[in-house]
Design a protein around this motif. Structure first.
Motif, short mmCIF file in Angstrom:
data_model
loop_
_atom_site.label_atom_id
_atom_site.label_comp_id
_atom_site.label_asym_id
_atom_site.label_seq_id
_atom_site.Cartn_x
_atom_site.Cartn_y
_atom_site.Cartn_z
N LYS A 176 -200.77 -73.78 46.51
CA LYS A 176 -201.71 -74.89 46.54
C LYS A 176 -200.96 -76.21 46.41
O LYS A 176 -200.01 -76.31 45.63
N THR A 177 -201.39 -77.21 47.17
CA THR A 177 -200.88 -78.57 47.02
C THR A 177 -201.85 -79.34 46.12
O THR A 177 -203.00 -79.54 46.49
N LEU A 178 -201.38 -79.73 44.96
CA LEU A 178 -202.23 -80.42 43.99
C LEU A 178 -202.26 -81.93 44.24
O LEU A 178 -203.28 -82.58 44.01
N VAL A 179 -201.13 -82.49 44.67
CA VAL A 179 -201.04 -83.93 44.94
C VAL A 179 -200.23 -84.15 46.21
O VAL A 179 -199.18 -83.54 46.39
N ASN A 180 -200.73 -85.03 47.06
CA ASN A 180 -199.99 -85.42 48.27
C ASN A 180 -200.46 -86.82 48.67
O ASN A 180 -201.31 -86.99 49.53
N LYS A 181 -199.88 -87.84 48.00
CA LYS A 181 -200.32 -89.21 48.23
C LYS A 181 -199.29 -90.18 47.68
O LYS A 181 -198.28 -89.78 47.10
N ILE A 182 -199.54 -91.46 47.89
CA ILE A 182 -198.68 -92.51 47.35
C ILE A 182 -199.30 -93.01 46.05
O ILE A 182 -200.49 -93.33 46.00
N GLU A 183 -198.48 -93.07 45.00
CA GLU A 183 -198.97 -93.49 43.69
C GLU A 183 -198.08 -94.57 43.11
O GLU A 183 -196.89 -94.65 43.41
N LYS A 184 -198.66 -95.37 42.24
CA LYS A 184 -197.91 -96.42 41.55
C LYS A 184 -197.37 -95.89 40.22
O LYS A 184 -197.76 -94.80 39.78
N PRO A 185 -196.49 -96.62 39.56
CA PRO A 185 -195.92 -96.15 38.28
C PRO A 185 -197.00 -95.88 37.24
O PRO A 185 -198.03 -96.54 37.19
N GLY A 186 -196.72 -94.89 36.42
CA GLY A 186 -197.67 -94.54 35.36
C GLY A 186 -197.50 -93.08 34.98
O GLY A 186 -196.64 -92.36 35.49
N ARG A 187 -198.36 -92.63 34.08
CA ARG A 187 -198.39 -91.23 33.66
C ARG A 187 -199.62 -90.58 34.26
O ARG A 187 -200.71 -91.14 34.19
N TYR A 188 -199.45 -89.39 34.79
CA TYR A 188 -200.52 -88.72 35.49
C TYR A 188 -200.71 -87.30 34.95
O TYR A 188 -199.77 -86.69 34.44
N LYS A 189 -201.92 -86.79 35.12
CA LYS A 189 -202.17 -85.39 34.78
C LYS A 189 -203.10 -84.79 35.82
O LYS A 189 -204.01 -85.45 36.31
N VAL A 190 -202.83 -83.53 36.15
CA VAL A 190 -203.57 -82.83 37.20
C VAL A 190 -204.01 -81.48 36.66
O VAL A 190 -203.23 -80.77 36.02
N LYS A 191 -205.24 -81.13 36.94
CA LYS A 191 -205.76 -79.82 36.53
C LYS A 191 -205.52 -78.81 37.63
O LYS A 191 -205.84 -79.04 38.80
N PHE A 192 -204.93 -77.68 37.27
CA PHE A 192 -204.70 -76.58 38.21
C PHE A 192 -205.61 -75.42 37.85
O PHE A 192 -205.56 -74.88 36.75
N ASP A 193 -206.47 -75.03 38.81
CA ASP A 193 -207.42 -73.94 38.62
C ASP A 193 -206.93 -72.73 39.40
O ASP A 193 -206.88 -72.73 40.63
N ALA A 194 -206.56 -71.67 38.67
CA ALA A 194 -206.04 -70.46 39.29
C ALA A 194 -207.06 -69.33 39.24
O ALA A 194 -206.69 -68.14 39.17
N ASN A 195 -208.31 -69.66 39.30
CA ASN A 195 -209.38 -68.68 39.17
C ASN A 195 -209.31 -67.60 40.25
O ASN A 195 -209.64 -66.44 40.01
N ASN A 196 -208.86 -67.99 41.45
CA ASN A 196 -208.82 -67.04 42.57
C ASN A 196 -207.44 -66.40 42.77
O ASN A 196 -207.22 -65.73 43.78
N LEU A 197 -206.55 -66.60 41.83
CA LEU A 197 -205.20 -66.05 41.95
C LEU A 197 -204.99 -64.89 40.98
O LEU A 197 -205.59 -64.86 39.91
N PRO A 198 -204.11 -63.96 41.33
CA PRO A 198 -203.82 -62.85 40.42
C PRO A 198 -202.88 -63.28 39.30
O PRO A 198 -202.20 -64.30 39.38
N SER A 199 -202.84 -62.50 38.24
CA SER A 199 -201.91 -62.77 37.15
C SER A 199 -200.48 -62.73 37.64
O SER A 199 -200.15 -62.01 38.59
N GLY A 200 -199.62 -63.52 36.98
CA GLY A 200 -198.22 -63.50 37.35
C GLY A 200 -197.53 -64.81 37.08
O GLY A 200 -198.11 -65.74 36.51
#
Length: 221
Positions: A176-200
Motif C-alpha cells: 500500500k502507498t500511504l503517502v504520495n504528494k509534496i509536503e512542507k516541513p513539519g512532523r507528520y503521522k499516518v494511520k496504516f490499516d492492515a485489516n485486510n492483510l494476513p499476519s506477518g
C-alpha cells in the motif's frame, strides 16, 4: 492567585501554608528536543514532579486545529527534595516531542499521595533533520501509526519535498502507498490499516529526494 490547600503555588497573598512554592517553569526549544526547567522556593513533603505533555496540533496536515479536550500523558518523573527551605532547581528533556506545538505541565505529588498542577507552558518546534520513526503500537492489530519529519531547509522551493511512504510485505512486494504528494516541513503521522492483510512482518519505506529510510513492523491477528 491561590487560596486553597494543597496546591502548587505561584502567589500566596493570604499566607496559606504551601507544600511546594513554584517560582518558575519554562520550556526551551533545543531543535528536535525540549528542555523543561523549574525552580521551587520552598518544599514540604514533596515526593516529586510528574512531567505531563499534550500535543496542541493533532497533525501537520491540520496545522490550525487544536484539541478541544486536552489529553495529558506522563512522559517522565523527577524526584523532589522532600522538605527544603532553600531554592531548588530541576530540569527534564523531552527527547521526542513528535509535534510542532507542544504544551507541558507539572503534576506535583506529596508523599501522602495528594497532588496539584502547575501552570501550562507551550513551545513550538521546527524539525532539524529528516526522520522516520518506529510505528506505534508494534506489534499491532489491525492499525498502527507511522510518524516522520521533514526539516526546514533553504528558502524557496527547497522547503517543499516530494514524499512517498510505502508499505511492503516480507517478499518486497508493494502492499500500500500511504503517502504520495509534496509536503512542507513539519512532523507528520499516518494511520496504516492492515485489516485486510494476513499476519506477518511488513516494512515501510520513506522516500524523499535527499532521504531514504526503511523500518520493520509486525502484524499479529
Amino acid at each position: 492567585v491561590n487560596d486553597g490547600y494543597p496546591y502548587l503555588a505561584w502567589q500566596n497573598p493570604r499566607g496559606t501554608p504551601l507544600p511546594v512554592e513554584l517560582v518558575s517553569f519554562t520550556a526551551n526549544n533545543l531543535g528536535d528536543r525540549v528542555e523543561l526547567r523549574w525552580e521551587t522556593a520552598t518544599e514540604v513533603n514533596n515526593y516529586g514532579f510528574e512531567i505531563q505533555r499534550t500535543i496542541k496540533n493533532l497533525s501537520a496536515d491540520r496545522q490550525d486545529s487544536e484539541l478541544k479536550i486536552k489529553n495529558w500523558e506522563e512522559i517522565g518523573f523527577v524526584k523532589g527534595a522532600g522538605n527544603s527551605n532553600s531554592p531548588k532547581s530541576y530540569s527534564f528533556v523531552d527527547a521526542n516531542p513528535l509535534s510542532d506545538s507542544v504544551e507541558y505541565r507539572l503534576k506535583q505529588i506529596d508523599n501522602n499521595g495528594k497532588y496539584s498542577y502547575s501552570n501550562v507552558v507551550s513551545v513550538k518546534i521546527a524539525p532539524t533533520k529528516y526522520a522516520l520513526y518506529q510505528n506505534y503500537p508494534n506489534p499491532f492489530n489491525p492499525t498502527t501509526i507511522i510518524k516522520y519529519s521533514i526539516p526546514v531547509m533553504d528558502v524557496g522551493n527547497e522547503n517543499f519535498r516530494s514524499i512517498q511512504l510505502i508499505v511492503y510485505d516480507i517478499l518486497g512486494r508493494e502492499v500500500k502507498t500511504l503517502v504520495n504528494k509534496i509536503e512542507k516541513p513539519g512532523r507528520y503521522k499516518v494511520k496504516f490499516d492492515a485489516n485486510n492483510l494476513p499476519s506477518g512482518v511488513y516494512f515501510y519505506r520513506l522516500i524523499m529526494p535527499n532521504f531514504n529510510s526503511v523500518k520493520k513492523m509486525l502484524l499479529i491477528k
